[in-house]
Design a protein around this motif. Structure first.
Motif, short mmCIF file in Angstrom:
data_model
loop_
_atom_site.label_atom_id
_atom_site.label_comp_id
_atom_site.label_asym_id
_atom_site.label_seq_id
_atom_site.Cartn_x
_atom_site.Cartn_y
_atom_site.Cartn_z
N MET A 143 38.91 -19.98 -66.11
CA MET A 143 37.96 -21.00 -66.41
C MET A 143 38.51 -22.50 -66.00
N LEU A 144 39.70 -22.54 -66.31
CA LEU A 144 40.31 -23.67 -65.88
C LEU A 144 40.74 -23.94 -64.39
N TYR A 145 41.06 -22.75 -64.07
CA TYR A 145 41.33 -22.76 -62.45
C TYR A 145 40.07 -23.13 -61.61
N LEU A 146 38.97 -22.49 -62.03
CA LEU A 146 37.77 -22.92 -61.32
C LEU A 146 37.40 -24.35 -61.65
N THR A 147 37.40 -24.87 -62.84
CA THR A 147 37.37 -26.17 -62.93
C THR A 147 38.08 -27.12 -62.18
N ILE A 148 39.32 -26.98 -62.01
CA ILE A 148 40.47 -27.54 -61.42
C ILE A 148 39.81 -27.57 -59.62
N ILE A 149 39.53 -26.37 -59.39
CA ILE A 149 39.24 -26.21 -57.99
C ILE A 149 37.84 -27.08 -57.76
N MET A 150 36.86 -26.93 -58.76
CA MET A 150 35.55 -27.63 -58.40
C MET A 150 35.98 -29.26 -58.48
N LEU A 151 36.75 -29.68 -59.34
CA LEU A 151 37.16 -31.14 -59.45
C LEU A 151 37.84 -31.63 -58.15
N LYS B 137 36.43 -35.55 -43.71
CA LYS B 137 35.66 -36.03 -42.65
C LYS B 137 35.31 -35.11 -41.95
N LYS B 138 34.40 -35.22 -40.86
CA LYS B 138 33.75 -34.11 -40.39
C LYS B 138 34.83 -33.37 -39.35
N LEU B 139 34.89 -32.05 -39.63
CA LEU B 139 35.78 -31.21 -38.79
C LEU B 139 35.19 -29.98 -38.47
N PRO B 140 35.72 -29.45 -37.58
CA PRO B 140 35.04 -28.07 -37.02
C PRO B 140 35.33 -26.96 -38.13
N LEU B 141 34.59 -26.02 -38.07
CA LEU B 141 34.24 -25.02 -39.11
C LEU B 141 35.72 -24.46 -39.49
N GLY B 142 36.62 -24.08 -38.50
CA GLY B 142 37.93 -23.33 -38.86
C GLY B 142 38.91 -24.26 -39.47
N LYS B 143 38.90 -25.62 -39.06
CA LYS B 143 39.75 -26.67 -39.63
C LYS B 143 39.14 -26.80 -41.22
N SER B 144 38.20 -26.87 -41.22
CA SER B 144 37.40 -27.03 -42.81
C SER B 144 37.80 -25.81 -43.61
N ILE B 145 37.68 -24.50 -42.99
CA ILE B 145 38.15 -23.27 -43.80
C ILE B 145 39.52 -23.31 -44.17
N LEU B 146 40.43 -23.79 -43.18
CA LEU B 146 41.96 -23.87 -43.57
C LEU B 146 42.17 -25.19 -44.55
N ILE B 147 41.55 -26.19 -44.68
CA ILE B 147 41.69 -27.17 -45.49
C ILE B 147 41.50 -26.62 -46.86
N TYR B 148 40.12 -26.04 -47.03
CA TYR B 148 39.76 -25.51 -48.38
C TYR B 148 40.72 -24.08 -48.78
N LEU B 149 41.31 -23.82 -48.04
CA LEU B 149 42.08 -22.47 -48.34
C LEU B 149 43.54 -23.00 -48.99
N PHE B 150 44.08 -23.97 -48.10
CA PHE B 150 45.33 -24.57 -48.87
C PHE B 150 44.82 -25.51 -50.10
N LEU B 151 43.71 -26.00 -50.41
CA LEU B 151 43.18 -26.55 -51.45
C LEU B 151 43.21 -25.78 -52.59
N ILE B 152 42.62 -24.67 -52.31
CA ILE B 152 42.37 -23.62 -53.32
C ILE B 152 43.87 -22.97 -53.86
N LEU B 153 44.98 -22.76 -52.90
CA LEU B 153 46.19 -22.36 -52.95
C LEU B 153 46.86 -23.38 -53.74
N GLY B 154 46.71 -24.55 -53.45
CA GLY B 154 47.30 -25.81 -54.51
C GLY B 154 46.75 -25.69 -55.68
N CYS B 155 45.60 -25.50 -55.81
CA CYS B 155 44.88 -25.66 -57.26
C CYS B 155 45.47 -24.46 -58.00
#
Length: 104
Positions: free
Chosen positions: A26-34, A45-63
């Protein structure tokens, strides 16, 4: 010294010391959401789909790392404050742009 006295607000709210499995998820999901909210409000910023997926993947890994730190350090609480500040900024920016459009 009792461990439950050193927990942050969200870690104590999710009872990480009593039920570590569910509490940490629950803490993990809260931190990801925030983190996603703060990223979208402040940095996205507006990015192509592939780059957005990569950004969010690294964001989740960092969380993942932030979640382990968030048990005893105010990570989620800081993200809440950052999100509130960015929300206020976006509202004020929208009001300012609306006033400029009305003036011209």
């Amino acid at each position: 010294m009792d461990v439950s006295e050193r927990l942050t607000f969200f870690a104590a709210l999710y009872k990480v010391h009593e039920n570590p499995d569910a509490g940490m998820w629950m803490l993990y999901l809260t931190i990801i959401m925030l983190c996603v909210i703060v990223y979208k409000l402040g940095f996205a910023k507006k990015l192509p789909l592939g780059k957005s997926i990569l950004i969010y993947l690294f964001l989740i890994l960092g969380c993942t790392i932030l979640t382990f730190l968030g048990v005893f350090l105010p990570i989620a609480e800081g993200l809440v404050v950052a999100a509130l500040i960015l929300i206020i900024y976006k509202i004020r920016l929208r009001q300012h742009k609306k006033q400029e459009m009305d003036a011209s």
